[in-house]
Write an enzyme that holds these catalytic residues in place. Structure first.
Site, mmCIF file in Angstrom:
data_model
loop_
_atom_site.group_PDB
_atom_site.id
_atom_site.type_symbol
_atom_site.label_atom_id
_atom_site.label_comp_id
_atom_site.label_asym_id
_atom_site.label_seq_id
_atom_site.Cartn_x
_atom_site.Cartn_y
_atom_site.Cartn_z
ATOM 1 N N LYS A 30 0.859 -1.182 0.000
ATOM 2 C CA LYS A 30 0.000 0.000 0.000
ATOM 3 C C LYS A 30 0.896 1.233 0.000
ATOM 4 O O LYS A 30 1.728 1.396 0.884
ATOM 5 C CB LYS A 30 -0.916 0.015 1.221
ATOM 6 C CG LYS A 30 -1.922 1.146 1.204
ATOM 7 C CD LYS A 30 -2.807 1.112 2.446
ATOM 8 C CE LYS A 30 -3.935 2.139 2.336
ATOM 9 N NZ LYS A 30 -3.459 3.499 2.050
ATOM 10 N N ASP A 32 1.710 5.490 -0.271
ATOM 11 C CA ASP A 32 1.216 6.768 0.230
ATOM 12 C C ASP A 32 1.340 7.799 -0.887
ATOM 13 O O ASP A 32 2.304 8.554 -0.965
ATOM 14 C CB ASP A 32 2.036 7.196 1.451
ATOM 15 C CG ASP A 32 1.334 8.267 2.264
ATOM 16 O OD1 ASP A 32 0.173 8.578 1.961
ATOM 17 O OD2 ASP A 32 1.947 8.787 3.213
ATOM 18 N N GLU A 176 3.594 2.144 4.091
ATOM 19 C CA GLU A 176 2.290 2.513 4.632
ATOM 20 C C GLU A 176 1.446 1.303 5.014
ATOM 21 O O GLU A 176 0.692 1.345 5.982
ATOM 22 C CB GLU A 176 1.519 3.377 3.637
ATOM 23 C CG GLU A 176 0.260 3.957 4.259
ATOM 24 C CD GLU A 176 -0.594 4.705 3.262
ATOM 25 O OE1 GLU A 176 -1.518 5.404 3.693
ATOM 26 O OE2 GLU A 176 -0.349 4.592 2.055
#
Length: 321
Positions: A30, A32, A176
Protein backbone atom coordinates in the site's frame (compact mmCIF):
# COMPACT_ATOMS: atom_id res chain seq x y z
CA UNK A 1 -9.59 5.65 -29.87
CA UNK A 2 -12.05 7.19 -27.41
CA UNK A 3 -11.73 5.31 -24.13
CA UNK A 4 -14.58 4.97 -21.61
CA UNK A 5 -14.23 6.53 -18.16
CA UNK A 6 -13.57 4.02 -15.38
CA UNK A 7 -13.73 5.02 -11.73
CA UNK A 8 -11.10 3.26 -9.61
CA UNK A 9 -12.06 0.27 -7.49
CA UNK A 10 -11.55 0.98 -3.78
CA UNK A 11 -10.36 -1.22 -0.93
CA UNK A 12 -12.14 -1.72 2.39
CA UNK A 13 -10.19 -1.33 5.66
CA UNK A 14 -9.75 -4.67 7.40
CA UNK A 15 -7.38 -7.37 8.55
CA UNK A 16 -5.51 -10.21 6.88
CA UNK A 17 -7.67 -12.99 5.39
CA UNK A 18 -7.91 -16.20 7.46
CA UNK A 19 -4.81 -18.38 7.21
CA UNK A 20 -6.85 -21.14 5.57
CA UNK A 21 -7.68 -18.76 2.68
CA UNK A 22 -4.23 -17.20 2.39
CA UNK A 23 -3.43 -18.81 -0.97
CA UNK A 24 -6.59 -17.30 -2.50
CA UNK A 25 -5.24 -13.77 -2.09
CA UNK A 26 -2.52 -11.61 -3.61
CA UNK A 27 -0.69 -9.02 -1.53
CA UNK A 28 0.55 -5.67 -2.80
CA UNK A 29 2.32 -2.84 -0.99
CA UNK A 30 0.00 0.00 0.00
CA UNK A 31 1.59 3.25 -1.15
CA UNK A 32 1.22 6.77 0.23
CA UNK A 33 0.45 8.66 -2.96
CA UNK A 34 -2.25 9.95 -5.31
CA UNK A 35 -4.48 7.38 -6.98
CA UNK A 36 -4.65 7.69 -10.74
CA UNK A 37 -6.41 5.99 -13.63
CA UNK A 38 -4.19 6.09 -16.72
CA UNK A 39 -5.73 6.28 -20.21
CA UNK A 40 -3.56 5.30 -23.18
CA UNK A 41 -5.60 5.79 -26.40
CA UNK A 42 -2.84 4.29 -28.57
CA UNK A 43 -1.97 7.54 -30.36
CA UNK A 44 1.07 8.38 -28.21
CA UNK A 45 -0.86 10.47 -25.71
CA UNK A 46 -1.66 9.78 -22.05
CA UNK A 47 -4.35 11.10 -19.71
CA UNK A 48 -4.21 10.72 -15.93
CA UNK A 49 -7.36 11.15 -13.89
CA UNK A 50 -7.53 11.40 -10.11
CA UNK A 51 -9.98 9.41 -8.05
CA UNK A 52 -12.40 12.35 -8.36
CA UNK A 53 -12.22 12.14 -12.16
CA UNK A 54 -10.19 15.36 -12.43
CA UNK A 55 -7.66 15.46 -15.26
CA UNK A 56 -4.25 15.70 -13.52
CA UNK A 57 -2.08 14.94 -16.56
CA UNK A 58 -0.41 18.35 -16.70
CA UNK A 59 0.70 18.09 -13.07
CA UNK A 60 3.08 15.24 -13.95
CA UNK A 61 4.79 16.05 -17.28
CA UNK A 62 7.49 13.41 -16.72
CA UNK A 63 4.82 10.72 -17.17
CA UNK A 64 4.01 11.91 -20.68
CA UNK A 65 6.40 9.41 -22.28
CA UNK A 66 4.24 6.58 -20.98
CA UNK A 67 1.83 7.44 -23.80
CA UNK A 68 3.99 5.63 -26.33
CA UNK A 69 4.94 2.66 -24.15
CA UNK A 70 2.31 0.33 -25.67
CA UNK A 71 2.48 1.58 -29.23
CA UNK A 72 -0.96 1.64 -30.83
CA UNK A 73 -2.55 -0.65 -28.24
CA UNK A 74 -5.27 1.23 -26.32
CA UNK A 75 -5.28 0.56 -22.58
CA UNK A 76 -6.63 1.75 -19.24
CA UNK A 77 -4.41 1.16 -16.23
CA UNK A 78 -4.73 1.68 -12.49
CA UNK A 79 -1.93 3.02 -10.35
CA UNK A 80 -0.60 5.42 -7.75
CA UNK A 81 1.53 8.51 -8.29
CA UNK A 82 4.34 8.82 -5.74
CA UNK A 83 7.29 11.02 -4.98
CA UNK A 84 10.02 8.84 -3.52
CA UNK A 85 12.22 9.71 -0.56
CA UNK A 86 15.90 8.82 -0.22
CA UNK A 87 14.97 5.27 0.82
CA UNK A 88 12.76 4.77 -2.23
CA UNK A 89 9.50 5.03 -0.27
CA UNK A 90 6.53 7.20 -1.17
CA UNK A 91 6.64 10.49 0.74
CA UNK A 92 3.27 12.23 0.81
CA UNK A 93 4.79 15.50 2.01
CA UNK A 94 7.02 15.63 -1.06
CA UNK A 95 4.09 14.68 -3.27
CA UNK A 96 2.00 17.57 -1.97
CA UNK A 97 4.35 19.99 -3.71
CA UNK A 98 3.39 18.31 -7.02
CA UNK A 99 -0.36 17.98 -6.52
CA UNK A 100 -2.72 20.70 -7.65
CA UNK A 101 -0.50 21.95 -10.48
CA UNK A 102 -2.56 20.63 -13.40
CA UNK A 103 -3.48 24.24 -14.31
CA UNK A 104 0.10 25.49 -13.93
CA UNK A 105 2.15 23.53 -16.50
CA UNK A 106 5.23 25.76 -16.20
CA UNK A 107 5.35 25.37 -12.43
CA UNK A 108 4.68 21.64 -12.76
CA UNK A 109 7.68 21.29 -15.07
CA UNK A 110 9.90 23.14 -12.60
CA UNK A 111 8.77 20.93 -9.72
CA UNK A 112 9.21 17.80 -11.86
CA UNK A 113 12.87 18.67 -12.36
CA UNK A 114 13.38 18.94 -8.59
CA UNK A 115 11.07 16.24 -7.25
CA UNK A 116 10.14 13.82 -10.04
CA UNK A 117 7.06 11.66 -9.68
CA UNK A 118 7.00 7.88 -10.00
CA UNK A 119 3.94 5.96 -11.15
CA UNK A 120 3.34 2.53 -9.62
CA UNK A 121 1.06 0.38 -11.80
CA UNK A 122 -1.01 -2.41 -10.25
CA UNK A 123 -3.99 -3.22 -12.51
CA UNK A 124 -5.21 -3.10 -16.09
CA UNK A 125 -8.91 -2.59 -16.82
CA UNK A 126 -8.71 -2.43 -20.60
CA UNK A 127 -6.25 -3.78 -23.13
CA UNK A 128 -7.91 -3.28 -26.50
CA UNK A 129 -10.98 -4.97 -24.94
CA UNK A 130 -12.67 -4.55 -21.56
CA UNK A 131 -10.96 -6.67 -18.88
CA UNK A 132 -12.98 -5.59 -15.84
CA UNK A 133 -15.03 -8.82 -15.80
CA UNK A 134 -11.89 -10.96 -15.68
CA UNK A 135 -10.58 -12.21 -12.32
CA UNK A 136 -7.71 -10.31 -10.72
CA UNK A 137 -5.24 -13.11 -11.41
CA UNK A 138 -5.82 -12.84 -15.18
CA UNK A 139 -5.70 -9.04 -15.19
CA UNK A 140 -2.50 -9.15 -13.19
CA UNK A 141 -0.95 -11.60 -15.65
CA UNK A 142 -1.91 -9.28 -18.51
CA UNK A 143 -0.40 -6.28 -16.71
CA UNK A 144 2.88 -8.03 -16.01
CA UNK A 145 3.00 -9.15 -19.64
CA UNK A 146 3.15 -5.50 -20.70
CA UNK A 147 6.54 -5.17 -18.94
CA UNK A 148 5.89 -1.52 -18.17
CA UNK A 149 9.08 -0.27 -16.60
CA UNK A 150 10.58 3.11 -17.32
CA UNK A 151 12.40 6.06 -15.79
CA UNK A 152 9.26 7.27 -14.00
CA UNK A 153 7.01 4.21 -13.82
CA UNK A 154 7.17 0.59 -12.72
CA UNK A 155 5.06 -2.52 -12.13
CA UNK A 156 5.97 -3.95 -8.71
CA UNK A 157 5.34 -7.64 -8.17
CA UNK A 158 2.38 -8.99 -6.21
CA UNK A 159 2.87 -11.85 -3.76
CA UNK A 160 0.35 -14.70 -3.75
CA UNK A 161 -0.06 -16.13 -0.24
CA UNK A 162 2.22 -15.43 2.75
CA UNK A 163 0.15 -12.43 3.82
CA UNK A 164 1.55 -12.38 7.34
CA UNK A 165 5.10 -12.19 6.00
CA UNK A 166 4.13 -9.49 3.50
CA UNK A 167 2.49 -7.34 6.18
CA UNK A 168 5.46 -7.73 8.49
CA UNK A 169 7.85 -6.78 5.69
CA UNK A 170 5.95 -3.56 4.92
CA UNK A 171 5.98 -2.62 8.60
CA UNK A 172 9.68 -3.30 9.02
CA UNK A 173 10.44 -1.31 5.87
CA UNK A 174 8.48 1.71 7.07
CA UNK A 175 5.89 1.39 4.28
CA UNK A 176 2.29 2.51 4.63
CA UNK A 177 0.74 -0.94 4.62
CA UNK A 178 -0.66 -3.76 2.53
CA UNK A 179 -3.52 -4.28 0.07
CA UNK A 180 -4.96 -7.79 -0.07
CA UNK A 181 -6.73 -8.69 -3.32
CA UNK A 182 -8.79 -11.82 -3.84
CA UNK A 183 -7.49 -13.73 -6.85
CA UNK A 184 -10.97 -14.31 -8.30
CA UNK A 185 -12.16 -10.71 -7.86
CA UNK A 186 -13.47 -8.76 -10.84
CA UNK A 187 -12.75 -5.04 -11.18
CA UNK A 188 -15.68 -3.22 -9.54
CA UNK A 189 -15.47 0.30 -10.92
CA UNK A 190 -16.18 2.95 -8.29
CA UNK A 191 -17.03 0.37 -5.61
CA UNK A 192 -15.43 0.04 -2.17
CA UNK A 193 -15.22 -3.73 -2.23
CA UNK A 194 -14.54 -6.43 0.35
CA UNK A 195 -12.62 -8.26 -2.39
CA UNK A 196 -9.84 -5.74 -1.79
CA UNK A 197 -8.74 -5.23 1.82
CA UNK A 198 -6.37 -2.46 2.89
CA UNK A 199 -4.31 -2.74 6.05
CA UNK A 200 -2.49 0.33 7.27
CA UNK A 201 0.62 -0.10 9.39
CA UNK A 202 0.04 1.93 12.51
CA UNK A 203 2.56 3.20 14.98
CA UNK A 204 2.05 4.36 18.56
CA UNK A 205 4.00 6.92 20.53
CA UNK A 206 3.82 8.56 23.96
CA UNK A 207 3.14 12.29 23.88
CA UNK A 208 2.82 15.11 26.40
CA UNK A 209 -0.42 17.09 26.44
CA UNK A 210 0.24 20.83 26.37
CA UNK A 211 -3.15 22.24 25.45
CA UNK A 212 -6.60 21.64 24.06
CA UNK A 213 -9.26 23.13 21.83
CA UNK A 214 -12.87 23.18 23.07
CA UNK A 215 -15.39 21.17 21.09
CA UNK A 216 -18.57 22.50 19.55
CA UNK A 217 -22.19 21.47 19.57
CA UNK A 218 -22.67 18.32 21.63
CA UNK A 219 -18.99 18.53 22.58
CA UNK A 220 -19.37 22.00 24.08
CA UNK A 221 -17.31 22.19 27.27
CA UNK A 222 -15.39 19.06 26.32
CA UNK A 223 -12.09 18.80 24.42
CA UNK A 224 -12.59 18.69 20.68
CA UNK A 225 -8.87 18.06 20.31
CA UNK A 226 -5.75 17.99 22.45
CA UNK A 227 -2.48 19.63 21.46
CA UNK A 228 0.48 17.36 22.06
CA UNK A 229 4.23 17.57 22.04
CA UNK A 230 7.43 15.60 22.47
CA UNK A 231 10.72 16.35 24.15
CA UNK A 232 13.54 17.85 22.11
CA UNK A 233 16.76 18.69 23.99
CA UNK A 234 14.87 19.68 27.13
CA UNK A 235 12.18 21.62 25.23
CA UNK A 236 8.62 20.60 24.47
CA UNK A 237 8.15 20.63 20.70
CA UNK A 238 4.64 20.79 19.29
CA UNK A 239 3.77 17.54 17.45
CA UNK A 240 0.20 18.17 16.37
CA UNK A 241 -3.48 18.06 17.25
CA UNK A 242 -5.34 14.85 18.15
CA UNK A 243 -9.13 14.94 17.81
CA UNK A 244 -10.31 11.33 17.59
CA UNK A 245 -10.14 8.10 19.54
CA UNK A 246 -12.11 8.80 22.75
CA UNK A 247 -15.30 7.28 24.09
CA UNK A 248 -17.74 9.71 25.71
CA UNK A 249 -16.59 8.65 29.18
CA UNK A 250 -12.92 9.03 28.27
CA UNK A 251 -13.51 12.48 26.79
CA UNK A 252 -15.34 13.58 29.97
CA UNK A 253 -12.53 12.24 32.16
CA UNK A 254 -9.94 14.02 30.06
CA UNK A 255 -11.91 17.28 30.29
CA UNK A 256 -11.64 17.22 34.07
CA UNK A 257 -7.89 16.58 33.96
CA UNK A 258 -7.35 19.37 31.46
CA UNK A 259 -9.33 21.92 33.46
CA UNK A 260 -7.33 21.03 36.57
CA UNK A 261 -4.08 21.63 34.69
CA UNK A 262 -5.03 24.90 32.95
CA UNK A 263 -2.42 27.65 32.75
CA UNK A 264 -2.06 30.97 30.94
CA UNK A 265 1.38 30.04 29.64
CA UNK A 266 1.95 28.03 26.47
CA UNK A 267 4.24 25.11 27.39
CA UNK A 268 5.47 24.51 23.84
CA UNK A 269 8.73 25.91 22.51
CA UNK A 270 7.10 28.25 20.04
CA UNK A 271 3.36 28.92 20.22
CA UNK A 272 1.49 26.66 17.77
CA UNK A 273 -0.77 28.53 15.31
CA UNK A 274 -3.97 26.97 16.68
CA UNK A 275 -7.05 29.15 16.98
CA UNK A 276 -8.85 29.03 20.34
CA UNK A 277 -6.14 26.99 22.09
CA UNK A 278 -6.17 26.66 25.86
CA UNK A 279 -2.91 25.76 27.56
CA UNK A 280 -2.25 23.24 30.32
CA UNK A 281 0.75 22.43 32.45
CA UNK A 282 2.60 19.65 30.60
CA UNK A 283 2.06 16.86 33.11
CA UNK A 284 -0.37 14.54 31.30
CA UNK A 285 1.07 11.78 29.14
CA UNK A 286 -0.99 9.99 26.52
CA UNK A 287 -0.41 7.34 23.88
CA UNK A 288 -1.50 8.06 20.31
CA UNK A 289 -1.66 5.99 17.16
CA UNK A 290 -0.33 7.59 13.97
CA UNK A 291 0.70 6.67 10.44
CA UNK A 292 3.94 8.65 10.12
CA UNK A 293 5.56 12.00 10.88
CA UNK A 294 5.36 14.81 8.35
CA UNK A 295 8.54 16.51 7.22
CA UNK A 296 7.64 19.36 9.57
CA UNK A 297 7.69 16.92 12.50
CA UNK A 298 3.91 16.68 13.01
CA UNK A 299 2.00 13.47 13.61
CA UNK A 300 0.06 12.37 10.55
CA UNK A 301 -3.43 10.88 11.08
CA UNK A 302 -3.12 10.73 14.88
CA UNK A 303 -5.77 9.03 17.01
CA UNK A 304 -5.92 8.88 20.81
CA UNK A 305 -5.30 5.48 22.36
CA UNK A 306 -5.17 6.06 26.13
CA UNK A 307 -3.91 8.12 29.01
CA UNK A 308 -0.64 6.95 30.52
CA UNK A 309 -0.85 7.83 34.24
CA UNK A 310 2.03 5.43 34.80
CA UNK A 311 4.38 7.69 32.83
CA UNK A 312 5.87 10.99 33.97
CA UNK A 313 6.59 13.63 31.31
CA UNK A 314 10.15 14.23 32.47
CA UNK A 315 11.34 10.66 32.16
CA UNK A 316 8.97 8.54 30.11
CA UNK A 317 7.48 10.34 27.11
CA UNK A 318 9.15 9.71 23.77
CA UNK A 319 11.80 12.04 22.36
CA UNK A 320 11.11 14.09 19.25
CA UNK A 321 12.16 12.10 16.14
Amino acid sequence: MRLPRIAPMLATPGVLPPAAQDDRWAYETKHDGQRAVIYLPGDGSVVLRARSGEDITAAYPELGALGGALGETPAILDGEVLVLDEQGRGDFQLLQSRMGLARSPAKAAQRAARTPAHLVLFDVMRLRDDLTSLPYVRRRRALEGLALSGPFWSTPTALVGHGDLALRATSESGLEGLVCKRLDSVYESGVRSRAWIKIRNVRAVDVIVGGWVPGRGRLSGLPGAVLVGMRDAGRLRYAGSVGTGWSEAERAELAGLLRAAETDTCPFDGVPPVSGARWVSPRLVGEVRYSTFTRAGLLRQPSWLRLRPDLAPEDSAADFP
